[in-house]
Scaffold this active site. Structure first.
Site, short mmCIF file in Angstrom:
data_model
loop_
_atom_site.label_atom_id
_atom_site.label_comp_id
_atom_site.label_asym_id
_atom_site.label_seq_id
_atom_site.Cartn_x
_atom_site.Cartn_y
_atom_site.Cartn_z
N TYR A 1 -3.18 7.49 -9.30
CA TYR A 1 -2.99 6.21 -9.97
C TYR A 1 -4.03 5.99 -11.06
O TYR A 1 -5.21 6.30 -10.89
CB TYR A 1 -3.10 5.07 -8.96
CG TYR A 1 -1.98 5.00 -7.97
CD1 TYR A 1 -0.68 4.69 -8.37
CD2 TYR A 1 -2.22 5.24 -6.61
CE1 TYR A 1 0.35 4.62 -7.44
CE2 TYR A 1 -1.19 5.17 -5.69
CZ TYR A 1 0.09 4.86 -6.11
OH TYR A 1 1.11 4.79 -5.18
N ARG B 1 -30.95 -5.53 22.28
CA ARG B 1 -29.53 -5.51 21.93
C ARG B 1 -29.27 -4.57 20.75
O ARG B 1 -28.91 -5.01 19.65
CB ARG B 1 -29.04 -6.92 21.58
CG ARG B 1 -29.29 -7.98 22.64
CD ARG B 1 -28.62 -9.30 22.26
NE ARG B 1 -28.95 -9.71 20.91
CZ ARG B 1 -30.01 -10.44 20.57
NH1 ARG B 1 -30.87 -10.83 21.49
NH2 ARG B 1 -30.22 -10.78 19.31
N ARG C 1 -27.25 -19.33 11.58
CA ARG C 1 -25.81 -19.32 11.90
C ARG C 1 -25.53 -20.31 13.02
O ARG C 1 -25.10 -21.43 12.78
CB ARG C 1 -25.36 -17.91 12.28
CG ARG C 1 -25.51 -16.88 11.16
CD ARG C 1 -24.86 -15.55 11.49
NE ARG C 1 -25.41 -14.93 12.69
CZ ARG C 1 -25.20 -13.67 13.03
NH1 ARG C 1 -24.43 -12.89 12.27
NH2 ARG C 1 -25.73 -13.15 14.12
N HIS D 1 -31.83 -14.25 17.28
CA HIS D 1 -31.46 -13.09 16.46
C HIS D 1 -32.28 -13.09 15.17
O HIS D 1 -32.46 -14.12 14.54
CB HIS D 1 -29.97 -13.15 16.12
CG HIS D 1 -29.43 -11.89 15.52
ND1 HIS D 1 -29.42 -10.69 16.20
CD2 HIS D 1 -28.88 -11.63 14.32
CE1 HIS D 1 -28.89 -9.75 15.44
NE2 HIS D 1 -28.55 -10.29 14.28
N LYS E 1 -19.28 -4.86 20.22
CA LYS E 1 -18.29 -5.71 19.55
C LYS E 1 -17.56 -4.90 18.49
O LYS E 1 -17.98 -3.78 18.14
CB LYS E 1 -18.97 -6.94 18.94
CG LYS E 1 -20.04 -6.61 17.91
CD LYS E 1 -20.73 -7.88 17.43
CE LYS E 1 -21.82 -7.54 16.41
NZ LYS E 1 -22.48 -8.74 15.87
N CYS F 1 -5.90 6.79 -2.80
CA CYS F 1 -4.66 6.04 -2.56
C CYS F 1 -4.68 5.38 -1.19
O CYS F 1 -5.63 5.54 -0.42
CB CYS F 1 -3.47 6.99 -2.67
SG CYS F 1 -3.41 7.95 -4.20
N MET F 2 -3.63 4.65 -0.89
CA MET F 2 -3.57 3.97 0.40
C MET F 2 -3.59 4.97 1.55
O MET F 2 -4.27 4.74 2.57
CB MET F 2 -2.30 3.12 0.49
CG MET F 2 -2.19 2.34 1.79
SD MET F 2 -0.68 1.35 1.91
CE MET F 2 -1.02 0.05 0.73
N ASP F 3 -2.88 6.08 1.41
CA ASP F 3 -2.71 7.01 2.52
C ASP F 3 -3.15 8.44 2.21
O ASP F 3 -3.06 9.31 3.08
CB ASP F 3 -1.23 7.06 2.94
CG ASP F 3 -0.63 5.68 3.08
OD1 ASP F 3 -1.14 4.89 3.89
OD2 ASP F 3 0.34 5.37 2.34
#
Length: 395
Positions: free
Chosen positions: A272, A229, A135, A170, A37, A319-321
């Site tokens: 930053y 699993r 759950r 589970h 998944k 930073c972001m990038d």
């Protein structure tokens, strides 16, 4: 095979297959149901499942219908178990694609069966028992619940739109050695066995029973039953700091290119918030990776990447990038060099180390890799394929 060396994730398929075979031997005679998944925990589900299927995997587990259909579109022909809810109106898709759906309540069972009637064939289902996770599942949280739970499960066998082929549960704290948690895990297992026995006493034969996640498999292979699993173990990471299985090989390494190298004088700050100030003359390299790629912003001033096989500490705000690393003591660093951000081996942080530094788990770090990060698949130490999700194609 060429790809742009900007920011990319290397996925070692040989390591993946090694881990699968190790787990299969550990679980025998149970079969391994590979949990794939969330894009195979960020590794890329199509390529991962093809490699596992070639290595002998016959079962795969996903979270939702979209993930299952994606695997079928990728040519995966094994049994696919959907662990979460699928809208009952999609019963025809479940039947058409030969998928196995988790059923977790009497209401959902009736709804799915009613919709499956329109498909003229039953949906194959595995019934989920809640022995303490809390759950989803038919409730069996204590001894008094066993009989009514078994009765509710038995009723599902009578629904014409369903073909019950399995039963599972589970574990909640199988990754902990705390005495109370060990006792809780054993109680969950005992309750599951009691429900299974009560169901079989009513003449209901369960073809496939399973309960072990990665942690339970590592600790209790004798509980394997028909299927296990494993998820995190497949990818070479341990379930926790307390529970581990020797012999695993990490599969994922995040890398990025150096965009620029510059000098930083004493008293000069960077990034930053100016949260890092040089206390001496420094050489700083800027790397093409940031929190938008999946490297946590919280690694500011505490991460360790690697260049030329040497550690390069993160300096200043992530930073972001982009991010910056100290390469003062690493000669010859220049634009275009490949830096290891985290992952398998070497001087950089491991995936587990990144998770520990930001107070989370390796699962979240791996699943957090952005789709804009190409996955580069290695076999025999060479690039075998590249999947670039932004281009929606293999290069």
């Amino acid at each position: 095979m060429d790809f742009e060396q900007h920011c990319w994730a290397e996925v070692d398929l040989d390591a993946l297959v090694h881990n699968f075979k190790l787990l299969q031997a550990h679980a025998a005679p149970a079969q391994v149901c590979a949990v794939v998944k969330a894009g195979a925990y960020g590794h890329g589900d199509g390529m991962v499942c093809r490699a596992l299927e070639a290595a002998g995997a016959k079962w795969f587990a996903v979270s939702c219908l979209a993930e299952a259909l994606h695997l079928r579109a990728a040519g995966i022909g094994g049994d696919i178990l959907i662990l979460g809810r699928t809208d009952p109106s999609c019963a025809a898709s479940l039947v058409r694609c030969g998928l196995t759906q988790a059923v977790f309540s009497p209401e959902y069972a009736r709804q799915l069966a009613a919709c499956a009637g329109q498909a003229h064939r039953p949906v194959q289902v595995h019934l989920k028992v809640d022995t303490g996770m809390g759950r989803i599942g038919f409730v069996a949280r204590g001894a008094a619940d066993v009989a009514p739970c078994a009765a509710a499960l038995s009723a599902c066998f009578e629904l014409k739109g369903l073909e019950v082929t399995g039963l599972f549960q589970h574990f909640a704290v199988a990754d902990s050695h705390a005495p109370a948690d060990v006792a809780y895990t054993r109680r969950q297992h005992d309750l599951f066995l009691a429900v299974l026995a009560a169901l079989e006493a009513q003449g209901r034969q369960v073809r496939t029973a399973h309960c072990c996640n990665s942690a339970a498999l590592a600790e209790h292979p004798e509980w394997g039953m028909d299927l296990v699993r494993p998820g995190i173990l497949l990818y070479g990471e341990q379930p926790s700091g307390e529970v581990s299985l020797p012999g695993l090989v990490p599969v994922l390494t995040l890398k990025a290119a150096v965009s620029q190298v510059k000098d930083l004088g004493p008293g000069q700050a960077l990034s930053y918030g100016l949260c890092f100030t040089a206390g001496r003359p420094m050489r700083v390299a800027t790397l093409c990776v940031g929190y938008a790629d999946g490297y946590p912003r919280a690694m500011t001033n505490q991460g360790v990447c690697a260049l030329h096989g040497a550690p390069a500490p993160v300096v200043g705000r992530v930073c972001m990038d982009q991010l910056m690393v100290d390469v003062t003591g690493i000669p010859g660093v220049q634009a275009g060099d490949a830096a290891t951000i985290f992952g398998a081996g070497g001087a950089a942080d491991s995936t587990a180390a990144v998770a520990a530094k930001v107070g989370t788990i390796p699962y979240e770090i791996m699943c957090g890799l952005a789709l804009r990060v190409p996955r580069v698949y290695l076999q025999g130490g060479r690039c075998a394929a590249v999947v670039d999700y932004l281009k929606q194609s293999s290069l």
